[in-house]
Motif scaffolding. Structure first.
Motif: not given
Ligand SMILES: Cc1cc2nc3c(=O)[nH]c(=O)nc-3n(C[C@H](O)[C@H](O)[C@H](O)COP(=O)(O)OP(=O)(O)OC[C@H]3O[C@@H](n4cnc5c(N)ncnc54)[C@H](O)[C@@H]3O)c2cc1C
Length: 389
Positions: A207, A364, A373
């Protein structure tokens, strides 16, 4: 707001003492190891052992089970210190003490608490939380992992991904479908030990940041889980997952707050030392305004974090406030990290210096434990209830 006249964030002496010890540990030991953690993608065993000795693994666990037994305000005070260093370390501790253990603390029966909490508090067991699947991210009701009851066991099949601490964890809180016909009400949560037959850790997912904290798949192939390891009631797994995630939101904001403060500290030092056009760069109004904005947002996040933490300690309902705080804390951390890069100029982008690491690690926080959201969806649905016409 009504009922908040007695709002008080004063820490008792014991927590002040602990906070100072955590600060010393973070600023000396963890900071000294930060560059190695980044390069080697590993938290040194020494740091883990010292964290255990300080009781950090027991942050969320009541005293009677060997934990620190502190409330959310106290917990946030310590998280703020932990957030001021390498976020891989912060995440390992945060995922364990947050989503990795609060399920058992809040929803476990006495037998489960006695079996798991003392080892989790000591750090002999590491905790993890496994909800997300390839088909079920923001929509956690779309789980495909199944749990079928056979005698005194459940047999689980499915794959989870992006699971923080998967490679080091001993105990997982796992959500699986026990009755597909019931949708969200057909999901159940389980406590799964890494040695249960049919449990396997899959691929580690590379990542952008959070080095030292590993996310990986977990694979359940006819995984045998004793019926006594159902966490809470059968069919309550989705609600449980939401509760566990909501409980962690003030803690995540406090860790983000610690990172913001660290970035402000580094920026105030650098902008007063670095000279361009014959003066320290903070004398250029554009730079001064950027650090001012960083300070304002950090202070606002601090007030909001402790207010929500206080509400949690008072047993108040915080669905809307916790979602607001998760959203605000993540967005502020990203804005502060962006400005920290900007006031540092080129060195803010160079990996020998910590700023670019915070910038990547901040990203992140807008995604995991519920995206920004999704937090806005939670807030607006609560607002619609409050303002129902
Ligand atoms: C490093 C890392 C660690 C993680 N750790 C864990 C862990 O320990 N345990 C665990 O269970 N999970 C973990 N996760 C998973 C994480 O919580 C999910 O990635 C996250 O909830 C988003 O799900 P998704 O990736 O499937 O994105 P999606 O749900 O596919 O979302 C993609 C985009 O669509 C938007 N979107 C989706 N639905 C809506 C909607 N209704 N309204 C508005 N926008 C919407 C999202 O906000 C996002 O912008 C981790 C993820 C990462 C990357």
């Amino acid at each position: 707001m009504k009922g908040e006249e007695d709002m008080n964030f004063q820490l008792d002496e014991e927590i002040e003492f602990l906070k100072k010890n955590v600060r010393d540990f973070v600023q000396t030991e963890v900071e000294a190891a930060a560059m190695d953690i980044e390069k080697e993608d590993k938290i040194p065993d020494r740091i883990i052992e010292m964290s255990k000795e300080m009781g950090l693994f027991g942050l969320s666990i009541p005293e009677e089970y060997g934990g620190l037994g502190i409330g959310m305000v106290g917990k946030c005070a310590l998280y703020e210190e932990i957030g001021a260093t390498h976020n891989g370390f912060t995440t390992l501790i945060g995922a364990h003490t947050g989503i990795g253990t609060v399920g058992i603390v809040e929803l476990g029966n006495e037998q489960q608490k006695q079996k798991y909490l003392p080892a989790l508090a000591r750090g002999d067991y590491i905790g993890a939380f496994a909800l997300t699947e390839p088909s079920a991210g923001s929509n956690a009701t779309n789980l495909k992992t199944t749990a079928e009851k056979k005698g005194d066991k459940y047999i689980l099949n499915g794959t989870k991904h992006y699971i923080t601490n998967a490679t080091v964890a001993d105990v997982f809180t796992v959500m699986a479908v026990t009755d597909a016909s019931k949708g969200a009400k057909g999901i159940t949560s389980f406590i799964i030990e890494k040695d249960f037959p049919g449990f396997k850790v899959g691929a580690v997912e590379p990542k952008m940041g959070l080095h030292g904290s590993h996310s990986a798949e977990i694979i359940l192939e006819d995984c045998e889980v004793p019926a006594e390891n159902v966490l809470g009631e059968e069919g309550q797994g989705y609600v449980n997952a939401l509760k566990i995630l909501a409980n962690g939101r003030a803690g995540l904001a406090a860790r983000n707050l610690g990172s913001c403060q660290k970035l402000l500290d580094l920026s105030m030092q650098y902008t007063q030392e670095r000279e361009q056009f014959g003066v320290p760069i903070i004398e250029h109004q554009a730079v001064a305004h950027m650090v001012s904005e960083m300070a304002v947002e950090t202070e606002a996040l601090r007030s909001f974090t402790y207010r929500v933490a206080w509400m949690v300690d008072q047993g108040k309902k915080v669905i809307k406030e916790a979602a607001m705080l998760k959203l605000y804390g993540s967005e502020v951390y990203n804005r502060v990290a962006d400005k920290a890069v900007q006031v540092h100029g080129g060195i803010g982008y160079i990996s020998d210096y910590p700023i670019e690491r915070f910038f990547r690690d901040a990203r992140i926080t807008r995604i995991y434990e519920g995206t920004s959201e999704i937090q806005k969806n939670i807030i607006s649905s609560q607002l619609k209830k409050e303002y129902a016409l």
